[in-house]
Design a protein around this motif. Sequence first.
Motif, PDB file in Angstrom:
ATOM      1  N   TYR A 136      41.930  35.377 -14.424  1.00  0.00           N
ATOM      2  CA  TYR A 136      41.554  35.164 -15.840  1.00  0.00           C
ATOM      3  C   TYR A 136      41.582  33.505 -15.898  1.00  0.00           C
ATOM      4  CZ  TYR A 136      43.165  39.782 -17.237  1.00  0.00           C
ATOM      5  OH  TYR A 136      43.332  40.980 -17.095  1.00  0.00           O
ATOM      6  N   THR A 137      40.811  33.114 -16.958  1.00  0.00           N
ATOM      7  CA  THR A 137      40.660  31.837 -17.373  1.00  0.00           C
ATOM      8  C   THR A 137      42.216  31.147 -17.795  1.00  0.00           C
ATOM      9  OG1 THR A 137      38.440  32.024 -17.898  1.00  0.00           O
ATOM     10  CG2 THR A 137      39.457  30.147 -18.842  1.00  0.00           C
ATOM     11  N   ASP A 138      42.722  30.242 -17.185  1.00  0.00           N
ATOM     12  CA  ASP A 138      43.908  29.469 -17.621  1.00  0.00           C
ATOM     13  C   ASP A 138      43.581  28.471 -18.897  1.00  0.00           C
ATOM     14  OD1 ASP A 138      45.908  27.693 -18.276  1.00  0.00           O
ATOM     15  OD2 ASP A 138      46.302  27.753 -15.856  1.00  0.00           O
ATOM     16  N   PRO A 139      44.351  29.111 -20.033  1.00  0.00           N
ATOM     17  CA  PRO A 139      43.943  28.315 -21.345  1.00  0.00           C
ATOM     18  C   PRO A 139      44.293  26.884 -21.085  1.00  0.00           C
ATOM     19  CG  PRO A 139      45.364  30.162 -21.616  1.00  0.00           C
ATOM     20  CD  PRO A 139      45.390  30.021 -19.925  1.00  0.00           C
ATOM     21  N   LEU A 140      45.233  26.599 -20.137  1.00  0.00           N
ATOM     22  CA  LEU A 140      45.402  24.893 -20.261  1.00  0.00           C
ATOM     23  C   LEU A 140      44.338  23.953 -19.296  1.00  0.00           C
ATOM     24  CD1 LEU A 140      49.231  25.184 -20.064  1.00  0.00           C
ATOM     25  CD2 LEU A 140      47.894  24.402 -21.938  1.00  0.00           C
ATOM     26  N   ARG A 155      41.051  25.331 -19.248  1.00  0.00           N
ATOM     27  CA  ARG A 155      39.492  25.960 -19.716  1.00  0.00           C
ATOM     28  C   ARG A 155      38.503  24.879 -19.805  1.00  0.00           C
ATOM     29  NH1 ARG A 155      41.997  25.343 -24.137  1.00  0.00           N
ATOM     30  NH2 ARG A 155      40.760  25.187 -26.307  1.00  0.00           N
ATOM     31  N   LEU A 156      38.900  23.664 -20.177  1.00  0.00           N
ATOM     32  CA  LEU A 156      38.013  22.900 -20.812  1.00  0.00           C
ATOM     33  C   LEU A 156      37.930  21.831 -19.681  1.00  0.00           C
ATOM     34  CD1 LEU A 156      39.540  21.754 -24.236  1.00  0.00           C
ATOM     35  CD2 LEU A 156      37.679  23.325 -23.859  1.00  0.00           C
ATOM     36  N   TYR A 157      38.541  21.868 -18.565  1.00  0.00           N
ATOM     37  CA  TYR A 157      38.641  20.837 -17.326  1.00  0.00           C
ATOM     38  C   TYR A 157      38.222  21.477 -16.155  1.00  0.00           C
ATOM     39  CZ  TYR A 157      40.536  18.384 -21.155  1.00  0.00           C
ATOM     40  OH  TYR A 157      40.746  18.012 -22.417  1.00  0.00           O
TER      41      TYR A 157
END
Lengths: 256, 256
Positions: free
Chosen positions: A120-124, A126-128
């Motif tokens: 899963y994509t880690d929410p913290l 995802r932008l980096y």
Amino acid sequence: MAHYRITVKYDGTKFSGYQVQPHQRTVQGVIERALAKMAKVPHIHIDGSGRTDAGVHALGQVITFDTPIDIPDRNMLAALNSMMPLDILVLECAHVPADFHARYSAVGKRYLYRVALGRYTDPLKRLYTGHYPYHVDVARIQAALPDLVGTHDFTSFAASGGQIEDKVRTIYEATCTEDKVHNELRFEFYGNGFLYNMVRIMVATALEIGNGRRDLHDFQRVLAAKDRQQARGTAPASGLYLKHVYYPGNITGATI
Amino acid sequence: MAHYRITVKYDGTKFSGYQVQPHQRTVQGVIERALAKMAKVPHIHIDGSGRTDAGVHALGQVITFDTPIDIPDRNMLAALNSMMPLDILVLECAHVPADFHARYSAVGKRYLYRVALGRYTDPLKRLYTGHYPYHVDVARIQAALPDLVGTHDFTSFAASGGQIEDKVRTIYEATCTEDKVHNELRFEFYGNGFLYNMVRIMVATALEIGNGRRDLHDFQRVLAAKDRQQARGTAPASGLYLKHVYYPGNITGATI
């Protein structure tokens, strides 16, 4: 007129890329407006070492410009940072000779690409980071990357639509390390120049080699094909960082 | 009806906090809508272990709810994650007894607070840390934090306007470690409960003790004063993470 070089760090998330575009928030636009305001002139043009796309970050983008404001490096550095939004930070500022140009004087660039692993994509993150949810054998990637090192025609790794005719570039270093603590891969590419989307396409291909969906030496085949259709995937912008731009000589300015 | 507990991680940046508010994007709202859609009912209510404010993150927020969808934990986990936006990730899912309640059954909570040091805000950390640009003596903070441990009336560390009458809480652990690699401080607070803004106010006061602007044992004075005006500052939401919620017993569900 004073001629400056600045080195900037930015979070690309909320920019429509580096380059000025009408009605869009861009890194170039924000810095040009700050410089114009400081000098009380209608416009100041800046030259970046190259463009970064929307969502791509910079740890050390380099920019040169002329301004009538001729003040010590440390004062210009502080003045600029006082005018920057929180997603741009000026790390360094130096007076440079008139013929020093962020783009034309550059002799190399280094990019970092972070890939988060796990299903899963880690929410913290995802932008980096980019994200690869499949099995990956890091040793396979490490064995494959040396195929990219050297002077090659990188037509197969350039986004179609690019304007540049000469697609020969030299890669000095291509590495991949695993950060087990953060469950991610960190690619670094150091070369004399990179085509549009080239790093993101190389990373996407490297991950498929690591997964086993491509042969270990598929980079050799794809390079030889000189055909963009061979590489296909492009890793997302969020994982890419312009890490360092190299210049001849050794000009040192004020740093934060 | 099946009664579930889920544990979720989220990036608080783009939420107007945890709790439902009209016309705002909230964590509760997003999860309630996903559950209602899954069950094809107008509304499903969820109970969180507590609210988090806008910009506050969660590494392990706990939520309980009833739904007519009674399926294995691992299926509910996968179904929920297939419906979540990228800034929420469901880490764990378990069927729990009907009297298990995310808020009322909780016996403790652990918060993390990250403070970036250095003169300037790092563009790549601004959404995930607070920032303290002044001198700070970590050993002083480490010497002061034990003053918070134990059972105290935390009136001085509660945001005014809170509804709760009883402001006595017990803190089991209050620590601060320095991460020199990332040039930041990491506070952790573990207690049986926390008042509104309490962690953020304690961190702001701790930083002033570390700076020397407050006496080493100022926590003792401020606690004794039972006066919100004594602590004053509140560290920003962006540095705060709800790390763990504690419950009696040991119910294990499906995890990602």
